[in-house]
Design a protein around this motif. Structure first.
Motif, short mmCIF file in Angstrom:
data_model
loop_
_atom_site.label_atom_id
_atom_site.label_comp_id
_atom_site.label_asym_id
_atom_site.label_seq_id
_atom_site.Cartn_x
_atom_site.Cartn_y
_atom_site.Cartn_z
N UNK A 1 0.84 -1.20 0.00
CA UNK A 1 0.00 0.00 0.00
C UNK A 1 0.87 1.25 0.00
N UNK A 2 0.35 2.35 -0.51
CA UNK A 2 1.10 3.62 -0.42
C UNK A 2 1.21 4.07 1.03
N UNK B 1 -6.24 3.71 10.64
CA UNK B 1 -5.72 3.21 9.37
C UNK B 1 -4.71 2.09 9.57
N UNK B 2 -3.86 2.27 10.64
CA UNK B 2 -2.87 1.21 10.90
C UNK B 2 -3.58 -0.10 11.25
N UNK C 1 -6.21 -6.09 6.91
CA UNK C 1 -6.18 -6.45 5.49
C UNK C 1 -4.96 -7.31 5.18
N UNK C 2 -3.81 -6.94 5.75
CA UNK C 2 -2.61 -7.74 5.53
C UNK C 2 -2.77 -9.15 6.05
N UNK D 1 -4.96 -11.14 3.66
CA UNK D 1 -4.23 -11.53 2.45
C UNK D 1 -3.23 -12.64 2.73
N UNK D 2 -2.59 -12.59 3.90
CA UNK D 2 -1.66 -13.67 4.25
C UNK D 2 -2.40 -15.00 4.40
N UNK D 3 -3.57 -14.93 5.05
CA UNK D 3 -4.38 -16.15 5.20
C UNK D 3 -4.81 -16.69 3.84
N UNK D 4 -5.18 -15.78 2.93
CA UNK D 4 -5.61 -16.21 1.60
C UNK D 4 -4.45 -16.85 0.84
#
Length: 202
Positions: free
Chosen positions: A5-6, A17-18, A24-25, A28-31
């Motif tokens: 991400x930017x 946001x953190x 989200x991270x 994505x790692x689980x996916x």
């Protein structure tokens, strides 16, 4: 692999946001881990199916290699003979089992033929047939029975090795031909028997 991400620039919402970025991270790692597990499972399944297919082929080959023995008998009676040419007096068709490549065929026969004439010769000649292959011709014994009738008796036996890969059945026959002066009408009591012993191998 997680997306990049930017740089965050949320001001007062930085902490929120953190937290969202961490969530989200993690998703994505689980996916990614799930995708790798699924890929591994697919590879393992494919390997298992390949092994199972090879084992089934081996079982089929072993089954086809086991000799399959078949025995058949047929009889006929009161038949007549053609005045010229060969007459089939007994015959049969034997189905070829799936997977068979060769067959060892042995045919055993016997016939007692009674002539319709007491003055003509009782001699006949016999042969055996396996598909399109003939055995050597065999002459009969002959004589006159107690009813003053000519008779002929013969018991030819023969064997063949047959390639059965491209055929669906084995056709067997017992054929005879009378002497030139023979008279062999139907209804005189003639009879014939044919037995076949077949060993199929793969």
């Amino acid at each position: 692999m997680s997306d990049v991400f930017p740089r965050r620039n949320l001001g007062p919402g930085e902490q929120w946001g953190r937290h969202v970025e961490d969530r989200v991270g993690g998703i994505e790692n689980d996916r990614s881990a799930l995708r790798m597990d699924l890929d591994g499972l697919n590879r393992a399944t494919a390997a298992s199916l390949q092994t199972l297919s090879e084992q089934l082929d081996e079982i089929e080959a072993l089954y086809n290699a086991i000799p399959k023995i078949s025995q058949h008998t047929t009889e006929s009676e009161n038949f007549g003979l053609l005045t010229s040419g060969w007459t089939q007096i007994a015959g049969m068709s034997i189905a070829v089992p799936a997977g068979a490549k060769n067959a060892q065929v042995t045919v055993v026969t016997s016939a007692y033929l009674i002539s319709s004439s007491s003055t003509s010769s009782g001699h006949v000649t016999g042969t055996l047939l396996c598909n399109s292959a003939f055995s050597p011709a065999i002459p009969s014994a002959a004589g006159i029975n107690s009813d003053d009738q000519w008779y002929a008796s013969l018991s030819p036996t023969y064997g063949w090795t047959v390639d059965v890969r491209s055929i669906g059945s084995i056709n067997l026959g017992f054929q005879v031909i009378p002497a030139a002066s023979g008279a062999w009408s139907a209804g005189t009591g003639s009879y014939a028997a044919l037995s076949a012993f077949v060993v199929f191998t793969g």
